[in-house]
Scaffold this active site. Sequence first.
Site, PDB file in Angstrom:
ATOM      1  N   ASP A 238      -2.727   2.702  -2.537  1.00 54.05           N
ATOM      2  CA  ASP A 238      -3.106   4.086  -2.203  1.00 54.05           C
ATOM      3  C   ASP A 238      -2.129   4.682  -1.193  1.00 54.05           C
ATOM      4  O   ASP A 238      -2.222   5.858  -0.843  1.00 54.05           O
ATOM      5  CB  ASP A 238      -4.563   4.166  -1.730  1.00 54.05           C
ATOM      6  CG  ASP A 238      -4.812   3.392  -0.448  1.00 54.05           C
ATOM      7  OD1 ASP A 238      -3.911   2.674   0.013  1.00 54.05           O
ATOM      8  OD2 ASP A 238      -5.934   3.506   0.096  1.00 54.05           O
ATOM      9  N   SER A 239      -1.151   3.879  -0.745  1.00 54.16           N
ATOM     10  CA  SER A 239      -0.038   4.422   0.043  1.00 54.16           C
ATOM     11  C   SER A 239       0.669   5.522  -0.743  1.00 54.16           C
ATOM     12  O   SER A 239       1.419   6.315  -0.175  1.00 54.16           O
ATOM     13  CB  SER A 239       0.957   3.322   0.415  1.00 54.16           C
ATOM     14  OG  SER A 239       1.358   2.588  -0.739  1.00 54.16           O
TER      15      SER A 239
ATOM     16  N   ASP B   2      -5.253  -0.198  -6.220  1.00 52.03           N
ATOM     17  CA  ASP B   2      -6.100  -0.006  -5.034  1.00 52.03           C
ATOM     18  C   ASP B   2      -7.304   0.859  -5.354  1.00 52.03           C
ATOM     19  O   ASP B   2      -7.177   1.889  -6.041  1.00 52.03           O
ATOM     20  CB  ASP B   2      -5.287   0.742  -3.961  1.00 52.03           C
ATOM     21  CG  ASP B   2      -4.907  -0.136  -2.799  1.00 52.03           C
ATOM     22  OD1 ASP B   2      -5.488  -1.221  -2.635  1.00 52.03           O
ATOM     23  OD2 ASP B   2      -4.005   0.286  -2.041  1.00 52.03           O
TER      24      ASP B   2
ATOM     25  N   LYS C 223      -7.778  -3.882  -5.750  1.00 51.50           N
ATOM     26  CA  LYS C 223      -7.744  -4.283  -4.340  1.00 51.50           C
ATOM     27  C   LYS C 223      -8.657  -3.353  -3.560  1.00 51.50           C
ATOM     28  O   LYS C 223      -8.707  -2.152  -3.868  1.00 51.50           O
ATOM     29  CB  LYS C 223      -6.322  -4.225  -3.776  1.00 51.50           C
ATOM     30  CG  LYS C 223      -6.269  -4.552  -2.276  1.00 51.50           C
ATOM     31  CD  LYS C 223      -4.853  -4.813  -1.779  1.00 51.50           C
ATOM     32  CE  LYS C 223      -4.062  -3.575  -1.458  1.00 51.50           C
ATOM     33  NZ  LYS C 223      -4.640  -2.717  -0.408  1.00 51.50           N
TER      34      LYS C 223
ATOM     35  N   GLU D  25     -10.218  -2.659   0.691  1.00 55.09           N
ATOM     36  CA  GLU D  25     -10.032  -2.977   2.107  1.00 55.09           C
ATOM     37  C   GLU D  25     -11.350  -3.405   2.750  1.00 55.09           C
ATOM     38  O   GLU D  25     -12.401  -2.824   2.452  1.00 55.09           O
ATOM     39  CB  GLU D  25      -9.472  -1.759   2.855  1.00 55.09           C
ATOM     40  CG  GLU D  25      -8.076  -1.387   2.416  1.00 55.09           C
ATOM     41  CD  GLU D  25      -7.475  -0.243   3.218  1.00 55.09           C
ATOM     42  OE1 GLU D  25      -8.087   0.207   4.214  1.00 55.09           O
ATOM     43  OE2 GLU D  25      -6.384   0.216   2.834  1.00 55.09           O
TER      44      GLU D  25
ATOM     45  N   GLU E 206      -2.558  -7.442   6.757  1.00 56.46           N
ATOM     46  CA  GLU E 206      -1.617  -6.396   7.195  1.00 56.46           C
ATOM     47  C   GLU E 206      -1.573  -6.292   8.718  1.00 56.46           C
ATOM     48  O   GLU E 206      -2.620  -6.225   9.381  1.00 56.46           O
ATOM     49  CB  GLU E 206      -2.020  -5.039   6.591  1.00 56.46           C
ATOM     50  CG  GLU E 206      -1.099  -3.907   7.061  1.00 56.46           C
ATOM     51  CD  GLU E 206      -1.174  -2.634   6.250  1.00 56.46           C
ATOM     52  OE1 GLU E 206      -1.846  -2.615   5.207  1.00 56.46           O
ATOM     53  OE2 GLU E 206      -0.544  -1.639   6.677  1.00 56.46           O
TER      54      GLU E 206
HETATM   55  O1  KIV Z   1      -1.467   0.934  -0.256  1.00 55.01           O
HETATM   56  C1  KIV Z   1      -0.605   0.042  -0.140  1.00 55.01           C
HETATM   57  O2  KIV Z   1       0.566   0.205  -0.495  1.00 55.01           O
HETATM   58  C2  KIV Z   1      -1.035  -1.225   0.428  1.00 55.01           C
HETATM   59  C3  KIV Z   1       0.023  -2.199   0.844  1.00 55.01           C
HETATM   60  C4  KIV Z   1       0.770  -1.685   1.988  1.00 55.01           C
HETATM   61  C5  KIV Z   1      -0.534  -3.546   1.075  1.00 55.01           C
HETATM   62  O3  KIV Z   1      -2.199  -1.461   0.564  1.00 55.01           O
END
Ligand code: KIV
Length: 273
Positions: free
Chosen positions: A49-50, A88, A118, A120, A187
């Site tokens: 989600d970055s 994510d 994924k 969090e 992280e």
């Molecule tokens: O959103 C993302 O790119 C991430 C990584 C930095 C692990 O969660």
Amino acid sequence: MSLQNQLQRITAPQIRARKGGEPIVTLTSYHTHTTRIIDPYVDCILVGDSLGMVMHGMETTVPVTLDMMILQGLAVMRGSEHALVIVDMPFGSYEESPQQAFRNAVRILKETGCGAIKLEGGERMAETIRFLTGRGVPVMAHIGLTPQSIMALGSFKAQGRDEADWAPIEKDAQLVSEAGAFAVVIEAVAEPLAAKITMDVPIPTIGIGASPVCDGQVLVLEDMLGLSERVPKFVKRFGSLGDHIRSAVQGYVDAVRDRSFPAPENTYGMRKK
Ligand code: KIV
């Protein structure tokens, strides 16, 4: 995708089985073209989600939506045939209840064809991870600095730099592992703590700002290529793509202005009569 390709693609259980083995190489990707380039080299591709910050200039990942993740997850799946693609779950799409998480994880799996999701959170997400993994959803957990909680945390700062703060982070790692996560991203955590967690948990740890001892590493592609202007301390730039783009654009601008582009080889003549 052919059946052959599906069989060749790396799976979540294969990543799980690499605990303590050859380091698991992961990069983010959000687009088909970058995915085609990195797919043969890496074990996992994370549609992180970055993308909200990297692609859309958002200040945090909080505004990212499920539809944005599905759109880019699909783009990445179109460009890959080898790596395990993990998408994510964005903020707000899984925290309410295990049932909400399952509904939205299933949308991601069905609509993108990716191999895992994924999310969090450690202890607070353990029940949800158990619910998902018990129903056939492969889950990668994410502990330490969890950027979706930025509004509660106040800033993006490294975790566990005082030994007094280690216990809850170690507990997070244990609980997500017991709940059935096939791997856990750690992280921005003090190096000795990340190393200790890696020794203590039976699932692979994937570090970002963590420790070389982790079972694998992940970086944001644009950060390591040298495209992002500001990067955290834990990023190493392995390339300087920003400089290459600036020089290519300058070459194009000059060629348009002095009319050397388009050259005869770039234009169409008349058909011979
Ligand atoms: O959103 C993302 O790119 C991430 C990584 C930095 C692990 O969660």
